[in-house]
Design a protein around this motif. Structure first.
Motif, PDB file in Angstrom:
ATOM      1  N   VAL A  97      25.156 -12.028 -47.387  1.00  0.00           N
ATOM      2  CA  VAL A  97      23.832 -11.849 -46.791  1.00  0.00           C
ATOM      3  C   VAL A  97      24.005 -12.111 -45.298  1.00  0.00           C
ATOM      4  O   VAL A  97      24.480 -13.176 -44.908  1.00  0.00           O
ATOM      5  CB  VAL A  97      22.792 -12.841 -47.362  1.00  0.00           C
ATOM      6  N   THR A  98      23.634 -11.149 -44.487  1.00  0.00           N
ATOM      7  CA  THR A  98      23.681 -11.299 -43.036  1.00  0.00           C
ATOM      8  C   THR A  98      22.271 -11.082 -42.501  1.00  0.00           C
ATOM      9  O   THR A  98      21.640 -10.073 -42.827  1.00  0.00           O
ATOM     10  CB  THR A  98      24.638 -10.275 -42.397  1.00  0.00           C
ATOM     11  N   VAL A  99      21.793 -12.019 -41.709  1.00  0.00           N
ATOM     12  CA  VAL A  99      20.469 -11.893 -41.110  1.00  0.00           C
ATOM     13  C   VAL A  99      20.641 -11.882 -39.602  1.00  0.00           C
ATOM     14  O   VAL A  99      21.279 -12.758 -39.031  1.00  0.00           O
ATOM     15  CB  VAL A  99      19.546 -13.060 -41.546  1.00  0.00           C
ATOM     16  N   ARG A 100      20.092 -10.851 -38.975  1.00  0.00           N
ATOM     17  CA  ARG A 100      20.156 -10.707 -37.518  1.00  0.00           C
ATOM     18  C   ARG A 100      18.748 -10.770 -36.957  1.00  0.00           C
ATOM     19  O   ARG A 100      17.799 -10.356 -37.621  1.00  0.00           O
ATOM     20  CB  ARG A 100      20.795  -9.369 -37.143  1.00  0.00           C
ATOM     21  N   ILE A 101      18.612 -11.312 -35.764  1.00  0.00           N
ATOM     22  CA  ILE A 101      17.311 -11.397 -35.114  1.00  0.00           C
ATOM     23  C   ILE A 101      17.411 -10.881 -33.693  1.00  0.00           C
ATOM     24  O   ILE A 101      18.422 -11.088 -33.015  1.00  0.00           O
ATOM     25  CB  ILE A 101      16.762 -12.848 -35.141  1.00  0.00           C
ATOM     26  N   GLU A 102      16.374 -10.174 -33.260  1.00  0.00           N
ATOM     27  CA  GLU A 102      16.217  -9.742 -31.871  1.00  0.00           C
ATOM     28  C   GLU A 102      14.807 -10.109 -31.464  1.00  0.00           C
ATOM     29  O   GLU A 102      13.862  -9.908 -32.234  1.00  0.00           O
ATOM     30  CB  GLU A 102      16.377  -8.225 -31.728  1.00  0.00           C
ATOM     31  N   GLN A 103      14.662 -10.656 -30.270  1.00  0.00           N
ATOM     32  CA  GLN A 103      13.341 -11.000 -29.768  1.00  0.00           C
ATOM     33  C   GLN A 103      13.200 -10.515 -28.336  1.00  0.00           C
ATOM     34  O   GLN A 103      14.149 -10.589 -27.557  1.00  0.00           O
ATOM     35  CB  GLN A 103      13.116 -12.513 -29.809  1.00  0.00           C
ATOM     36  N   ASP A 104      12.011 -10.043 -28.016  1.00  0.00           N
ATOM     37  CA  ASP A 104      11.693  -9.615 -26.652  1.00  0.00           C
ATOM     38  C   ASP A 104      10.877 -10.716 -25.984  1.00  0.00           C
ATOM     39  O   ASP A 104       9.910 -11.213 -26.575  1.00  0.00           O
ATOM     40  CB  ASP A 104      10.874  -8.320 -26.668  1.00  0.00           C
ATOM     41  N   TRP A 105      11.280 -11.101 -24.757  1.00  0.00           N
ATOM     42  CA  TRP A 105      10.644 -12.198 -24.031  1.00  0.00           C
ATOM     43  C   TRP A 105      10.325 -11.786 -22.610  1.00  0.00           C
ATOM     44  O   TRP A 105      11.038 -10.997 -22.006  1.00  0.00           O
ATOM     45  CB  TRP A 105      11.595 -13.405 -23.941  1.00  0.00           C
ATOM     46  N   ASP A 106       9.288 -12.398 -22.071  1.00  0.00           N
ATOM     47  CA  ASP A 106       9.016 -12.346 -20.636  1.00  0.00           C
ATOM     48  C   ASP A 106       9.304 -13.759 -20.144  1.00  0.00           C
ATOM     49  O   ASP A 106       8.527 -14.686 -20.392  1.00  0.00           O
ATOM     50  CB  ASP A 106       7.556 -11.962 -20.376  1.00  0.00           C
ATOM     51  N   ASN A 107      10.445 -13.966 -19.505  1.00  0.00           N
ATOM     52  CA  ASN A 107      10.872 -15.307 -19.108  1.00  0.00           C
ATOM     53  C   ASN A 107       9.947 -15.979 -18.093  1.00  0.00           C
ATOM     54  O   ASN A 107      10.059 -17.182 -17.858  1.00  0.00           O
ATOM     55  CB  ASN A 107      12.307 -15.269 -18.574  1.00  0.00           C
ATOM     56  N   PRO A 118       4.323 -17.023 -22.885  1.00  0.00           N
ATOM     57  CA  PRO A 118       5.588 -17.673 -23.214  1.00  0.00           C
ATOM     58  C   PRO A 118       6.089 -17.370 -24.625  1.00  0.00           C
ATOM     59  O   PRO A 118       7.195 -17.747 -24.980  1.00  0.00           O
ATOM     60  CB  PRO A 118       5.260 -19.163 -23.058  1.00  0.00           C
ATOM     61  N   VAL A 119       5.288 -16.672 -25.419  1.00  0.00           N
ATOM     62  CA  VAL A 119       5.650 -16.346 -26.796  1.00  0.00           C
ATOM     63  C   VAL A 119       6.398 -15.009 -26.823  1.00  0.00           C
ATOM     64  O   VAL A 119       6.113 -14.113 -26.027  1.00  0.00           O
ATOM     65  CB  VAL A 119       4.374 -16.269 -27.672  1.00  0.00           C
ATOM     66  N   ALA A 120       7.329 -14.871 -27.743  1.00  0.00           N
ATOM     67  CA  ALA A 120       8.035 -13.588 -27.887  1.00  0.00           C
ATOM     68  C   ALA A 120       7.018 -12.473 -28.104  1.00  0.00           C
ATOM     69  O   ALA A 120       6.077 -12.625 -28.875  1.00  0.00           O
ATOM     70  CB  ALA A 120       9.009 -13.646 -29.059  1.00  0.00           C
ATOM     71  N   SER A 121       7.206 -11.356 -27.413  1.00  0.00           N
ATOM     72  CA  SER A 121       6.283 -10.224 -27.576  1.00  0.00           C
ATOM     73  C   SER A 121       6.611  -9.416 -28.824  1.00  0.00           C
ATOM     74  O   SER A 121       5.758  -8.700 -29.336  1.00  0.00           O
ATOM     75  CB  SER A 121       6.305  -9.332 -26.337  1.00  0.00           C
ATOM     76  N   ASP A 122       7.828  -9.543 -29.321  1.00  0.00           N
ATOM     77  CA  ASP A 122       8.201  -8.853 -30.555  1.00  0.00           C
ATOM     78  C   ASP A 122       9.424  -9.548 -31.148  1.00  0.00           C
ATOM     79  O   ASP A 122      10.331  -9.961 -30.416  1.00  0.00           O
ATOM     80  CB  ASP A 122       8.519  -7.379 -30.297  1.00  0.00           C
ATOM     81  N   THR A 123       9.417  -9.688 -32.450  1.00  0.00           N
ATOM     82  CA  THR A 123      10.563 -10.247 -33.176  1.00  0.00           C
ATOM     83  C   THR A 123      10.957  -9.256 -34.258  1.00  0.00           C
ATOM     84  O   THR A 123      10.114  -8.813 -35.032  1.00  0.00           O
ATOM     85  CB  THR A 123      10.205 -11.615 -33.812  1.00  0.00           C
ATOM     86  N   ARG A 124      12.229  -8.902 -34.276  1.00  0.00           N
ATOM     87  CA  ARG A 124      12.755  -7.984 -35.273  1.00  0.00           C
ATOM     88  C   ARG A 124      13.847  -8.710 -36.072  1.00  0.00           C
ATOM     89  O   ARG A 124      14.775  -9.258 -35.479  1.00  0.00           O
ATOM     90  CB  ARG A 124      13.323  -6.726 -34.601  1.00  0.00           C
ATOM     91  N   ILE A 125      13.689  -8.719 -37.388  1.00  0.00           N
ATOM     92  CA  ILE A 125      14.664  -9.361 -38.264  1.00  0.00           C
ATOM     93  C   ILE A 125      15.269  -8.284 -39.163  1.00  0.00           C
ATOM     94  O   ILE A 125      14.537  -7.522 -39.801  1.00  0.00           O
ATOM     95  CB  ILE A 125      13.995 -10.463 -39.107  1.00  0.00           C
TER      96      ILE A 125
END
Length: 172
Positions: A97-107, A118-125
């Motif tokens: 089982v491999t789980v990958r995450i990508e998140q978009d941020w405005d630093n 300050p919260v991630a605008s999108d999270t992809r799992i």
């Protein structure tokens, strides 16, 4: 005994105990994080300790990964383990089982800059599973695992959070 069988038997034992004594399933986890000089932070819980820090570019010392690293590790690890736990209980063989995450941020948000969240605008799992089982069986099992995964649900659903602030010269 192989590790998957051990995982299944241990979970079934815990379920039996919790059915008989539901109060024994109630727990409180306590940990604490402390920052002294600079931005380097030490978090401790249950005899374990990790160091967190921020990158040099925003004032840290790079003595450890930033908090977001641990948050992403937590959700990916919790999902991967939770899926394996569910599969073990259901006697469904999974090779990996491999789980990958990508998140978009405005630093700018973490720096408190106006107009930036300050919260991630999108999270992809993304969940990749190697298994001889059918895709339908795997998909159904993963849906059940997600519905009982505490960190996935904490990301997905609003949670009650209560804060208290103490200020004083002798606060430790």
């Amino acid at each position: 005994m192989d590790r998957n069988t051990h995982a299944r038997q241990a979970q079934l034992r815990a379920q039996a105990i919790y059915l008989e004594r539901p109060e024994s399933a109630q727990t409180v986890h306590r940990g604490s994080a402390m920052v002294r000089d600079g931005l380097t932070c030490t978090y401790e819980q249950d005899g374990h300790r990790v160091v967190l820090d921020m990158p040099h570019a925003i004032g840290g010392s790079d003595d450890g990964p930033p908090p977001g690293f641990y948050a992403r590790a937590g959700i990916c690890g919790c999902l991967a383990i939770g899926i394996k736990m569910t599969a073990a209980r259901e006697k469904l063989h999974l090779d990996t089982v491999t789980v990958r995450i990508e998140q978009d941020w405005d630093n700018r948000g973490v720096l408190g800059m106006e107009g930036a969240n300050p919260v991630a605008s999108d999270t992809r799992i993304c969940i990749d599973i190697a298994s001889p089982a059918s895709e339908d069986a795997i998909s159904d099992m993963v849906a059940r695992a997600l519905n009982s995964d505490p960190w996935f649900l904490a990301y997905r659903d609003a949670q009650p959070v209560h804060t208290a602030v103490s200020v004083g010269a002798d606060v430790v």
